[in-house]
Design a protein around this motif. Structure first.
Motif, PDB file in Angstrom:
ATOM      1  N   GLY B 203     -41.815 -34.596 -25.609  1.00 50.83           N
ATOM      2  CA  GLY B 203     -41.810 -34.654 -24.147  1.00 50.83           C
ATOM      3  C   GLY B 203     -40.629 -33.898 -23.579  1.00 50.83           C
ATOM      4  N   SER B 204     -39.470 -34.024 -24.247  1.00 48.69           N
ATOM      5  CA  SER B 204     -38.267 -33.358 -23.799  1.00 48.69           C
ATOM      6  C   SER B 204     -38.423 -31.833 -23.899  1.00 48.69           C
ATOM      7  CB  SER B 204     -37.100 -33.843 -24.650  1.00 48.69           C
ATOM      8  OG  SER B 204     -35.953 -33.122 -24.349  1.00 48.69           O
ATOM      9  N   ASN B 205     -38.966 -31.369 -25.039  1.00 52.29           N
ATOM     10  CA  ASN B 205     -39.205 -29.924 -25.213  1.00 52.29           C
ATOM     11  C   ASN B 205     -40.140 -29.390 -24.143  1.00 52.29           C
ATOM     12  OD1 ASN B 205     -37.636 -29.565 -27.436  1.00 52.29           O
ATOM     13  ND2 ASN B 205     -39.276 -29.956 -28.895  1.00 52.29           N
ATOM     14  N   LEU B 206     -41.193 -30.157 -23.873  1.00 53.15           N
ATOM     15  CA  LEU B 206     -42.193 -29.738 -22.889  1.00 53.15           C
ATOM     16  C   LEU B 206     -41.551 -29.658 -21.501  1.00 53.15           C
ATOM     17  CD1 LEU B 206     -45.181 -29.114 -22.317  1.00 53.15           C
ATOM     18  CD2 LEU B 206     -45.513 -31.539 -21.884  1.00 53.15           C
ATOM     19  N   TYR B 207     -40.773 -30.687 -21.163  1.00 51.14           N
ATOM     20  CA  TYR B 207     -40.099 -30.731 -19.852  1.00 51.14           C
ATOM     21  C   TYR B 207     -39.191 -29.517 -19.674  1.00 51.14           C
ATOM     22  CZ  TYR B 207     -36.428 -32.181 -16.572  1.00 51.14           C
ATOM     23  OH  TYR B 207     -35.497 -32.215 -15.575  1.00 51.14           O
ATOM     24  N   VAL B 208     -38.368 -29.250 -20.718  1.00 52.09           N
ATOM     25  CA  VAL B 208     -37.434 -28.123 -20.647  1.00 52.09           C
ATOM     26  C   VAL B 208     -38.192 -26.812 -20.418  1.00 52.09           C
ATOM     27  CG1 VAL B 208     -35.782 -26.747 -21.980  1.00 52.09           C
ATOM     28  CG2 VAL B 208     -35.629 -29.236 -22.002  1.00 52.09           C
ATOM     29  N   SER B 209     -39.287 -26.627 -21.182  1.00 53.32           N
ATOM     30  CA  SER B 209     -40.027 -25.363 -21.069  1.00 53.32           C
ATOM     31  C   SER B 209     -40.721 -25.227 -19.725  1.00 53.32           C
ATOM     32  CB  SER B 209     -41.065 -25.254 -22.179  1.00 53.32           C
ATOM     33  OG  SER B 209     -40.412 -25.137 -23.386  1.00 53.32           O
ATOM     34  N   VAL B 210     -41.296 -26.338 -19.234  1.00 54.75           N
ATOM     35  CA  VAL B 210     -41.994 -26.272 -17.949  1.00 54.75           C
ATOM     36  C   VAL B 210     -41.001 -25.947 -16.830  1.00 54.75           C
ATOM     37  CG1 VAL B 210     -43.265 -27.622 -16.235  1.00 54.75           C
ATOM     38  CG2 VAL B 210     -43.929 -27.724 -18.627  1.00 54.75           C
ATOM     39  N   VAL B 211     -39.823 -26.612 -16.859  1.00 51.68           N
ATOM     40  CA  VAL B 211     -38.799 -26.329 -15.839  1.00 51.68           C
ATOM     41  C   VAL B 211     -38.381 -24.862 -15.932  1.00 51.68           C
ATOM     42  CG1 VAL B 211     -36.429 -26.800 -15.114  1.00 51.68           C
ATOM     43  CG2 VAL B 211     -37.918 -28.683 -15.738  1.00 51.68           C
ATOM     44  N   GLY B 276     -25.108 -26.272  -5.675  1.00 51.03           N
ATOM     45  CA  GLY B 276     -24.267 -26.639  -6.808  1.00 51.03           C
ATOM     46  C   GLY B 276     -24.944 -27.675  -7.695  1.00 51.03           C
ATOM     47  N   LEU B 277     -25.523 -28.689  -7.059  1.00 52.30           N
ATOM     48  CA  LEU B 277     -26.207 -29.748  -7.822  1.00 52.30           C
ATOM     49  C   LEU B 277     -27.349 -29.154  -8.635  1.00 52.30           C
ATOM     50  CD1 LEU B 277     -26.428 -32.752  -5.308  1.00 52.30           C
ATOM     51  CD2 LEU B 277     -24.935 -32.515  -7.284  1.00 52.30           C
ATOM     52  N   ALA B 278     -28.152 -28.282  -7.988  1.00 48.61           N
ATOM     53  CA  ALA B 278     -29.300 -27.678  -8.681  1.00 48.61           C
ATOM     54  C   ALA B 278     -28.821 -26.804  -9.835  1.00 48.61           C
ATOM     55  CB  ALA B 278     -30.129 -26.855  -7.700  1.00 48.61           C
ATOM     56  N   THR B 279     -27.703 -26.076  -9.627  1.00 50.11           N
ATOM     57  CA  THR B 279     -27.161 -25.240 -10.705  1.00 50.11           C
ATOM     58  C   THR B 279     -26.795 -26.107 -11.903  1.00 50.11           C
ATOM     59  OG1 THR B 279     -26.229 -23.768  -9.034  1.00 50.11           O
ATOM     60  CG2 THR B 279     -25.359 -23.530 -11.248  1.00 50.11           C
ATOM     61  N   GLY B 280     -26.114 -27.226 -11.632  1.00 49.22           N
ATOM     62  CA  GLY B 280     -25.709 -28.125 -12.703  1.00 49.22           C
ATOM     63  C   GLY B 280     -26.893 -28.742 -13.412  1.00 49.22           C
ATOM     64  N   MET B 281     -27.887 -29.173 -12.629  1.00 49.98           N
ATOM     65  CA  MET B 281     -29.069 -29.807 -13.239  1.00 49.98           C
ATOM     66  C   MET B 281     -29.794 -28.811 -14.122  1.00 49.98           C
ATOM     67  SD  MET B 281     -30.819 -32.382 -10.535  1.00 49.98           S
ATOM     68  CE  MET B 281     -31.978 -32.968 -11.754  1.00 49.98           C
ATOM     69  N   LEU B 282     -29.887 -27.566 -13.655  1.00 45.11           N
ATOM     70  CA  LEU B 282     -30.557 -26.548 -14.456  1.00 45.11           C
ATOM     71  C   LEU B 282     -29.748 -26.234 -15.709  1.00 45.11           C
ATOM     72  CD1 LEU B 282     -33.210 -24.993 -13.971  1.00 45.11           C
ATOM     73  CD2 LEU B 282     -31.809 -23.006 -13.490  1.00 45.11           C
ATOM     74  N   ALA B 283     -28.410 -26.217 -15.549  1.00 45.55           N
ATOM     75  CA  ALA B 283     -27.552 -25.950 -16.704  1.00 45.55           C
ATOM     76  C   ALA B 283     -27.755 -27.040 -17.756  1.00 45.55           C
ATOM     77  CB  ALA B 283     -26.094 -25.880 -16.279  1.00 45.55           C
ATOM     78  N   ALA B 284     -27.899 -28.293 -17.315  1.00 44.08           N
ATOM     79  CA  ALA B 284     -28.083 -29.391 -18.264  1.00 44.08           C
ATOM     80  C   ALA B 284     -29.473 -29.317 -18.892  1.00 44.08           C
ATOM     81  CB  ALA B 284     -27.910 -30.730 -17.561  1.00 44.08           C
ATOM     82  N   ILE B 286     -31.759 -26.275 -19.048  1.00 47.71           N
ATOM     83  CA  ILE B 286     -32.109 -25.072 -19.810  1.00 47.71           C
ATOM     84  C   ILE B 286     -30.887 -24.266 -20.231  1.00 47.71           C
ATOM     85  CG2 ILE B 286     -34.358 -24.917 -18.669  1.00 47.71           C
ATOM     86  CD1 ILE B 286     -33.268 -22.517 -17.108  1.00 47.71           C
ATOM     87  N   ALA B 287     -29.691 -24.786 -19.970  1.00 47.86           N
ATOM     88  CA  ALA B 287     -28.437 -24.150 -20.386  1.00 47.86           C
ATOM     89  C   ALA B 287     -28.093 -22.874 -19.627  1.00 47.86           C
ATOM     90  CB  ALA B 287     -28.405 -23.873 -21.890  1.00 47.86           C
ATOM     91  N   VAL B 288     -28.899 -22.464 -18.640  1.00 50.93           N
ATOM     92  CA  VAL B 288     -28.547 -21.276 -17.850  1.00 50.93           C
ATOM     93  C   VAL B 288     -28.572 -21.640 -16.377  1.00 50.93           C
ATOM     94  CG1 VAL B 288     -28.867 -18.792 -17.703  1.00 50.93           C
ATOM     95  CG2 VAL B 288     -30.000 -20.044 -19.518  1.00 50.93           C
ATOM     96  N   GLY B 289     -27.490 -22.253 -15.899  1.00 53.68           N
ATOM     97  CA  GLY B 289     -27.416 -22.650 -14.499  1.00 53.68           C
ATOM     98  C   GLY B 289     -27.453 -21.456 -13.562  1.00 53.68           C
ATOM     99  N   GLY B 290     -26.967 -20.305 -14.048  1.00 57.57           N
ATOM    100  CA  GLY B 290     -26.851 -19.110 -13.218  1.00 57.57           C
ATOM    101  C   GLY B 290     -28.168 -18.621 -12.649  1.00 57.57           C
ATOM    102  N   PHE B 291     -29.278 -18.983 -13.303  1.00 55.12           N
ATOM    103  CA  PHE B 291     -30.576 -18.545 -12.801  1.00 55.12           C
ATOM    104  C   PHE B 291     -30.915 -19.198 -11.459  1.00 55.12           C
ATOM    105  CE2 PHE B 291     -32.418 -17.180 -17.158  1.00 55.12           C
ATOM    106  CZ  PHE B 291     -31.804 -15.957 -17.003  1.00 55.12           C
ATOM    107  N   ILE B 292     -30.241 -20.314 -11.141  1.00 57.46           N
ATOM    108  CA  ILE B 292     -30.372 -20.916  -9.811  1.00 57.46           C
ATOM    109  C   ILE B 292     -29.134 -20.569  -8.991  1.00 57.46           C
ATOM    110  CG2 ILE B 292     -30.051 -23.135  -8.622  1.00 57.46           C
ATOM    111  CD1 ILE B 292     -32.813 -23.170  -9.164  1.00 57.46           C
ATOM    112  N   GLY B 293     -27.964 -20.635  -9.645  1.00 58.66           N
ATOM    113  CA  GLY B 293     -26.694 -20.445  -8.952  1.00 58.66           C
ATOM    114  C   GLY B 293     -26.588 -19.101  -8.240  1.00 58.66           C
ATOM    115  N   VAL B 294     -26.905 -18.004  -8.953  1.00 59.27           N
ATOM    116  CA  VAL B 294     -26.745 -16.673  -8.353  1.00 59.27           C
ATOM    117  C   VAL B 294     -27.738 -16.451  -7.202  1.00 59.27           C
ATOM    118  CG1 VAL B 294     -26.664 -14.191  -8.777  1.00 59.27           C
ATOM    119  CG2 VAL B 294     -25.753 -15.766 -10.479  1.00 59.27           C
ATOM    120  N   PRO B 295     -29.059 -16.655  -7.420  1.00 59.06           N
ATOM    121  CA  PRO B 295     -29.967 -16.507  -6.277  1.00 59.06           C
ATOM    122  C   PRO B 295     -29.634 -17.472  -5.154  1.00 59.06           C
ATOM    123  CG  PRO B 295     -31.208 -16.661  -8.327  1.00 59.06           C
ATOM    124  CD  PRO B 295     -29.786 -16.974  -8.660  1.00 59.06           C
TER     125      PRO B 295
END
Lengths: 80, 440
Positions: B203-211, B276-284, B286-295
């Protein structure tokens, strides 16, 4: 980091590149030649976390400065 | 320069403090045992295990499918226990630190160079390919994530320093974003924990990939549309326009208002907090917060792509250093992996940073969009496998699994090569044009 010169006719920091390159390579050799000790002590957790963090900082400084001089030696400078 | 270091160190320590206050959601897995096996008893199917830093030993039971050959003696291992069968039955053993070979060293250095180039240019990148690459070379997932994190902060520091010198980093924006992003990380970790408890690893793998796919397609699609428009109108003079969304958000006068001098933006704190919150959540996640942070910094806060990508490097430094301390405390960082990647990524990140001074703002968006969309394909190819793991779909044909894994792998290679090529060509063109002008 030769910032005050225009592209094309600057003095390239060859000597500094060589010095920092030598320090960096020595540091890499030192670490990999003592691989067993390093891997045993760097991965103990808790306070031993200082080892990998400080090492990463040290390499980022020495190797980062080398990389900067190396890029300048190649003649690549930022656009002013 | 002194001010930059002081501010960064101050931020770092305050983040570490904040984390102890918010303790409980630290990223390293806590249900893992790390240590060494010292003896195996094949008759009773048990093994003696000594935990790291602890002289006392405990006896663990081999699972039904294991033989004594599966127990590596006197090597540092990570052991997962099967909780459902009483707590001392071994579920899984992985050797923590792989043996290095020349091929592995070369592979790490090549990925490091391109990852660094991308990171210096668009502010993030590398993590989405470095972690899977290290895993395919034989590192367990947790060690790959930890070693990548420890390589990220020195690389981001060198990149942020270079781009600060070029006047592109908005320190205040970086600090505000990083502080909220750390809280976002805690939230992301909690969501992950809940999913893991309810749906397990599949479930965790699926969640990460879908996000991953969802965010990359929506945000990547939006950035490419914008980059396409800018590309079409690149000959029209008139400078950089502030995106419409950011323009209307700037009109909101909800205190506290914040002024970001380098980004040339005055905006309500209530706009930057969710980014900032979305960047952190994404970093936690998929490990790449910048994909939300920069845009987010470009389209919502209203910074230019150059300032947004440079500022992201400052955020990555703070978050990377904080994360590395967490992973270091669990002893999971393989410093050899970290340093081999750094050997080339420190060159790449400075080349990428240099490249931004020669290209127009829209090139950063072009590279970001291209990378995001190709990475989305790579992750999308993993989804059918995870759907069948969780039992929502029939088991996949072995040939199909092989094909999908290949698509996933080669899409990552393509993402890195395409981005590397666009940056190199754009940079060479810029340098040549600049020299021609300089000479004449």
């Amino acid at each position: 980091m030769q910032n005050n010169v225009s592209p094309g006719n600057k003095k390239r920091p060859v000597l500094l590149t060589l010095i920092f390159g030598a320090i960096s390579i020595s540091a890499y050799l030192l670490l990999f030649m003592n691989e067993e000790w390093v891997m045993n002590n760097f991965t103990k957790g808790n306070w031993y976390a200082v080892y990998p963090i400080v090492t990463a900082f040290f390499f980022s400084f020495v190797h980062g400065v080398f990389a900067s001089y190396f890029i300048s030696t190649l003649g690549l400078e930022e656009k002013k | 320069m002194k001010r930059l270091i002081l501010v960064m160190l101050l931020a770092l320590f305050s983040m570490a403090y904040l984390n102890t206050v918010l303790a409980g959601g630290a990223p390293p897995p806590k249900d893992l045992l790390t240590g060494r096996f010292t003896q195996v008893d094949s008759r009773n199917r048990t093994a003696v295990f000594t935990k790291e830093g602890n002289k006392e030993s405990q006896v663990l039971v081999l699972s039904v499918s294991m033989t004594e050959d599966n127990i590596p003696i006197n090597k540092k291992v990570m052991v997962t226990l099967d909780k459902e069968t009483g707590g001392n039955v071994i579920k899984d053993i992985s050797i923590m630190f792989m043996d290095m070979t020349l091929q592995k060293i070369i592979a790490l250095m090549v990925i490091g160079l391109v990852g660094g180039l991308l990171s210096g240019f668009i502010g993030s990148g590398g993590a989405f390919v470095l972690t899977p690459a290290m895993m395919s070379l034989g590192a367990p997932g947790a060690v790959a994530v930890a070693s990548n994190m420890c390589h990220k902060f020195p690389k981001a520091m060198v990149g942020a320093y270079k781009r600060y010198k070029y006047g592109q980093v908005d320190l205040k924006l970086a600090l505000v974003m990083a502080a909220t992003a750390i809280i976002g990380v805690q939230m992301g970790v909690q969501v992950q924990k809940n999913i893991l408890e309810n749906w397990g690893n599949a479930g965790s793998n699926l969640y990460v990939s879908v996000v991953f796919v969802f965010v990359l397609i929506i945000v990547g699609g939006f950035v490419s549309y914008d980059a396409y428009k800018l590309l079409k109108n690149r000959h029209i003079e008139g400078g950089q326009k502030v995106p419409k969304m950011a323009e209307s958000l700037m009109k909101l006068e909800i205190p506290p208002m914040m002024e970001f001098k380098v980004a040339k933006v005055r905006i309500s704190a209530w706009v930057t907090i969710p980014i900032g919150l979305a960047t952190g959540m994404l970093a936690a996640t998929i490990a790449v917060g910048g994909f939300i942070g920069v845009p987010g910094m470009i389209y919502v806060v209203g910074a230019s792509a150059v300032v947004a990508s440079a500022t992201e490097l400052g955020i990555a430094f703070i978050m990377g250093a904080w994360g590395s301390i967490q992973w270091g405390l669990s002893g999971l960082i393989d410093i050899r992996l970290t340093l081999l990647i750094l050997s080339t990524s420190l060159i790449g990140v400075q080349l990428g940073a240099l490249g931004t001074t020669y290209v127009k703002d829209y090139m950063i968006k072009v590279v970001m969009a291209a990378t995001m969309l190709v990475v989305a394909v790579s992750r999308g190819a993993k989804i059918p496998g995870y759907l069948s793991d969780i039992g929502w779909q029939d088991a996949l044909d072995a040939n199909l699994v092989f094909l999908l894994n290949n698509i996933s792998f080669w899409a990552l290679v393509a993402a890195l090569s395409i981005a590397g090529m666009i940056i190199t060509v754009a940079m060479i063109k810029g340098i040549v044009a600049h020299r021609v002008v300089g000479d004449s």
